[in-house]
Design a protein around this motif. Structure first.
Motif, PDB file in Angstrom:
ATOM      1  N   TRP A 154      11.196   8.412   0.746  1.00 37.19           N
ATOM      2  CA  TRP A 154      11.405   7.084   1.594  1.00 37.19           C
ATOM      3  C   TRP A 154      12.217   6.360   0.646  1.00 37.19           C
ATOM      4  O   TRP A 154      11.928   6.157  -0.645  1.00 37.19           O
ATOM      5  CB  TRP A 154       9.937   6.476   1.934  1.00 37.19           C
ATOM      6  N   ASP A 155      13.002   5.273   1.179  1.00 40.44           N
ATOM      7  CA  ASP A 155      13.370   4.087   0.664  1.00 40.44           C
ATOM      8  C   ASP A 155      12.786   2.675   0.838  1.00 40.44           C
ATOM      9  O   ASP A 155      13.374   1.780   0.901  1.00 40.44           O
ATOM     10  CB  ASP A 155      14.946   3.879   1.252  1.00 40.44           C
ATOM     11  N   ARG A 156      11.380   2.922   0.411  1.00 37.53           N
ATOM     12  CA  ARG A 156      10.327   1.991   0.486  1.00 37.53           C
ATOM     13  C   ARG A 156       9.340   2.473  -0.163  1.00 37.53           C
ATOM     14  O   ARG A 156       8.986   3.633  -0.499  1.00 37.53           O
ATOM     15  CB  ARG A 156      10.104   1.315   1.798  1.00 37.53           C
ATOM     16  N   GLN A 157       8.422   1.352  -0.866  1.00 41.00           N
ATOM     17  CA  GLN A 157       7.218   1.795  -1.451  1.00 41.00           C
ATOM     18  C   GLN A 157       6.052   2.002  -0.380  1.00 41.00           C
ATOM     19  O   GLN A 157       5.663   0.945   0.193  1.00 41.00           O
ATOM     20  CB  GLN A 157       7.047   0.640  -2.620  1.00 41.00           C
ATOM     21  N   LEU A 158       5.430   3.062  -0.409  1.00 40.21           N
ATOM     22  CA  LEU A 158       4.318   3.522   0.339  1.00 40.21           C
ATOM     23  C   LEU A 158       3.137   2.904  -0.307  1.00 40.21           C
ATOM     24  O   LEU A 158       2.916   2.656  -1.316  1.00 40.21           O
ATOM     25  CB  LEU A 158       4.127   4.985   0.598  1.00 40.21           C
ATOM     26  N   SER A 159       2.091   2.322   0.646  1.00 34.44           N
ATOM     27  CA  SER A 159       0.839   1.600   0.132  1.00 34.44           C
ATOM     28  C   SER A 159       0.101   3.301  -0.196  1.00 34.44           C
ATOM     29  O   SER A 159       0.330   4.200   0.400  1.00 34.44           O
ATOM     30  CB  SER A 159      -0.028   1.289   1.034  1.00 34.44           C
ATOM     31  N   LEU A 160      -1.079   2.855  -0.987  1.00 40.16           N
ATOM     32  CA  LEU A 160      -1.790   4.249  -1.474  1.00 40.16           C
ATOM     33  C   LEU A 160      -2.588   4.776  -0.119  1.00 40.16           C
ATOM     34  O   LEU A 160      -2.534   5.945   0.087  1.00 40.16           O
ATOM     35  CB  LEU A 160      -3.060   3.703  -2.295  1.00 40.16           C
ATOM     36  N   ALA A 161      -2.807   4.130   1.113  1.00 42.38           N
ATOM     37  CA  ALA A 161      -3.151   4.506   2.375  1.00 42.38           C
ATOM     38  C   ALA A 161      -2.188   5.341   2.832  1.00 42.38           C
ATOM     39  O   ALA A 161      -2.607   6.614   3.477  1.00 42.38           O
ATOM     40  CB  ALA A 161      -3.889   3.526   3.097  1.00 42.38           C
ATOM     41  N   GLU A 162      -0.841   5.188   2.794  1.00 41.93           N
ATOM     42  CA  GLU A 162       0.265   5.883   3.374  1.00 41.93           C
ATOM     43  C   GLU A 162       0.748   7.054   2.588  1.00 41.93           C
ATOM     44  O   GLU A 162       0.731   8.186   2.976  1.00 41.93           O
ATOM     45  CB  GLU A 162       1.323   5.206   3.560  1.00 41.93           C
ATOM     46  N   ILE A 163       0.299   6.921   1.410  1.00 46.89           N
ATOM     47  CA  ILE A 163       0.437   8.025   0.332  1.00 46.89           C
ATOM     48  C   ILE A 163      -0.599   9.432   0.686  1.00 46.89           C
ATOM     49  O   ILE A 163      -0.178  10.516   0.930  1.00 46.89           O
ATOM     50  CB  ILE A 163       0.617   7.636  -1.003  1.00 46.89           C
ATOM     51  N   THR A 164      -1.882   8.940   0.954  1.00 43.64           N
ATOM     52  CA  THR A 164      -2.885   9.783   0.983  1.00 43.64           C
ATOM     53  C   THR A 164      -2.509  10.432   2.555  1.00 43.64           C
ATOM     54  O   THR A 164      -2.763  11.765   2.566  1.00 43.64           O
ATOM     55  CB  THR A 164      -4.250   9.052   1.138  1.00 43.64           C
ATOM     56  N   GLN A 165      -2.067   9.794   3.377  1.00 38.24           N
ATOM     57  CA  GLN A 165      -1.806  10.445   4.741  1.00 38.24           C
ATOM     58  C   GLN A 165      -0.610  11.446   4.728  1.00 38.24           C
ATOM     59  O   GLN A 165      -0.686  12.389   5.022  1.00 38.24           O
ATOM     60  CB  GLN A 165      -1.412   9.116   5.739  1.00 38.24           C
ATOM     61  N   ALA A 166       0.352  10.990   3.984  1.00 37.73           N
ATOM     62  CA  ALA A 166       1.583  11.640   3.879  1.00 37.73           C
ATOM     63  C   ALA A 166       1.304  12.754   3.056  1.00 37.73           C
ATOM     64  O   ALA A 166       2.003  13.889   3.122  1.00 37.73           O
ATOM     65  CB  ALA A 166       2.852  11.131   3.184  1.00 37.73           C
ATOM     66  N   MET A 167       0.362  12.797   1.982  1.00 40.85           N
ATOM     67  CA  MET A 167      -0.075  13.871   1.158  1.00 40.85           C
ATOM     68  C   MET A 167      -0.646  14.951   1.905  1.00 40.85           C
ATOM     69  O   MET A 167      -0.362  16.156   1.793  1.00 40.85           O
ATOM     70  CB  MET A 167      -1.077  13.333   0.167  1.00 40.85           C
ATOM     71  N   TYR A 168      -1.579  14.774   2.781  1.00 37.53           N
ATOM     72  CA  TYR A 168      -2.357  15.791   3.738  1.00 37.53           C
ATOM     73  C   TYR A 168      -1.668  16.016   4.763  1.00 37.53           C
ATOM     74  O   TYR A 168      -2.012  17.079   5.477  1.00 37.53           O
ATOM     75  CB  TYR A 168      -3.826  15.303   3.721  1.00 37.53           C
ATOM     76  N   MET A 169      -0.858  15.131   5.470  1.00 39.29           N
ATOM     77  CA  MET A 169       0.136  15.414   6.781  1.00 39.29           C
ATOM     78  C   MET A 169       1.310  15.039   6.671  1.00 39.29           C
ATOM     79  O   MET A 169       1.707  14.026   7.133  1.00 39.29           O
ATOM     80  CB  MET A 169      -0.746  14.616   7.801  1.00 39.29           C
ATOM     81  N   PRO A 170       1.925  15.891   5.942  1.00 38.96           N
ATOM     82  CA  PRO A 170       3.393  15.442   5.617  1.00 38.96           C
ATOM     83  C   PRO A 170       4.252  15.373   6.959  1.00 38.96           C
ATOM     84  O   PRO A 170       4.099  15.990   8.024  1.00 38.96           O
ATOM     85  CB  PRO A 170       3.955  16.974   5.045  1.00 38.96           C
ATOM     86  N   GLY A 171       5.115  14.240   6.780  1.00 30.24           N
ATOM     87  CA  GLY A 171       5.993  14.152   8.157  1.00 30.24           C
ATOM     88  C   GLY A 171       5.545  12.938   9.050  1.00 30.24           C
ATOM     89  O   GLY A 171       5.944  12.768  10.056  1.00 30.24           O
ATOM     90  N   THR A 172       4.112  12.686   8.701  1.00 29.23           N
ATOM     91  CA  THR A 172       3.504  11.694   9.772  1.00 29.23           C
ATOM     92  C   THR A 172       3.593  10.411   9.233  1.00 29.23           C
ATOM     93  O   THR A 172       2.963   9.421   9.932  1.00 29.23           O
ATOM     94  CB  THR A 172       1.922  12.429   9.735  1.00 29.23           C
ATOM     95  N   VAL A 173       4.366   9.932   8.020  1.00 30.40           N
ATOM     96  CA  VAL A 173       4.658   8.447   7.828  1.00 30.40           C
ATOM     97  C   VAL A 173       6.187   8.286   7.960  1.00 30.40           C
ATOM     98  O   VAL A 173       6.924   8.311   6.902  1.00 30.40           O
ATOM     99  CB  VAL A 173       4.389   8.141   6.440  1.00 30.40           C
TER     100      VAL A 173
END
Length: 221
Positions: A154-173
């Protein structure tokens, strides 16, 4: 909904390149993937990076202490060494992500959704025109040995909550998602599912593993 059961096996030979110059000359970045190392002792082996042949911009790579590191080079200087995670083990799946934001001048490395190290880094990411985003190599001969899948940037800094979401459900952020490739196999082309058309092309041989991380794919992708 389906779970992952495969990955590309980068046995020190498998390399991929988008052939596209992007994720540079920006003030924020997040890079993420799942990794399972065969060897953690080779310093600087590149997992995902934007490096050679036209200089350097950023590297998600093996660190110098058997962990993972995220290095960002800016217009104000070289970011080496980047912040590094604690020691990791071979044969274990980890989600590794690196973030940087010029507003708070900090580079961060996250392991399994938890920030584990940080380092001050001022400036903006180098406008590394001519260099491309790669997986498994940095273009300098530092080639990763292990399994990689679910590469996202991404060309932005994700929050840790977004990182957790993208980690387990790729493509959903999707906001500012610049590239997303699953790397289930060692096919000649790994397609970009972000909609930006930044497919990865295989530049040398490798293998496919039936081992994958604990990831859920919406719609059974």
């Amino acid at each position: 909904m389906a779970t992952s059961s495969a990955s590309a096996d980068f046995t020190g030979t498998l390399l991929y390149d988008t052939g596209v110059d992007f994720l540079d000359n920006i003030g924020e970045i997040t890079v993420m993937c799942w990794v399972n190392s065969d060897d953690t002792t080779d310093d600087f082996d590149a997992v995902v990076c934007k490096g050679a042949p036209a200089g350097e911009a950023w590297f998600l790579q093996n660190g110098t202490g058997n962990g993972f590191a995220f290095r960002v080079d800016t217009n104000l200087g070289n970011g080496f060494p980047g912040p590094e995670s604690s020691v990791t083990s071979t044969g274990v799946w980890y989600n590794v992500s690196g973030t940087w934001n010029t507003s708070d001048t900090t580079t961060r490395i996250n392991l399994d959704g938890v920030e584990v190290a940080s380092k001050s880094r001022t400036g903006s990411i180098i406008a590394n025109t001519g260099s491309t985003v790669k997986v498994g190599t940095d273009g300098f001969g530092n080639i990763y040995d292990g399994k990689i899948c679910f590469v996202q940037g991404w060309d932005r800094q994700l929050s840790l909550a977004e990182i957790t979401q993208a980690m387990y459900m790729p493509g959903t952020v999707p906001a500012n998602l610049q590239v997303y490739s699953q790397f289930f196999t060692s096919n000649a082309t790994e397609y970009d599912l972000s909609g930006n058309g930044r497919d990865f092309t295989r530049t040398s041989t490798g293998g496919t593993s039936n081992d994958g991380p604990p990831v859920f794919m919406l719609g059974g992708q």
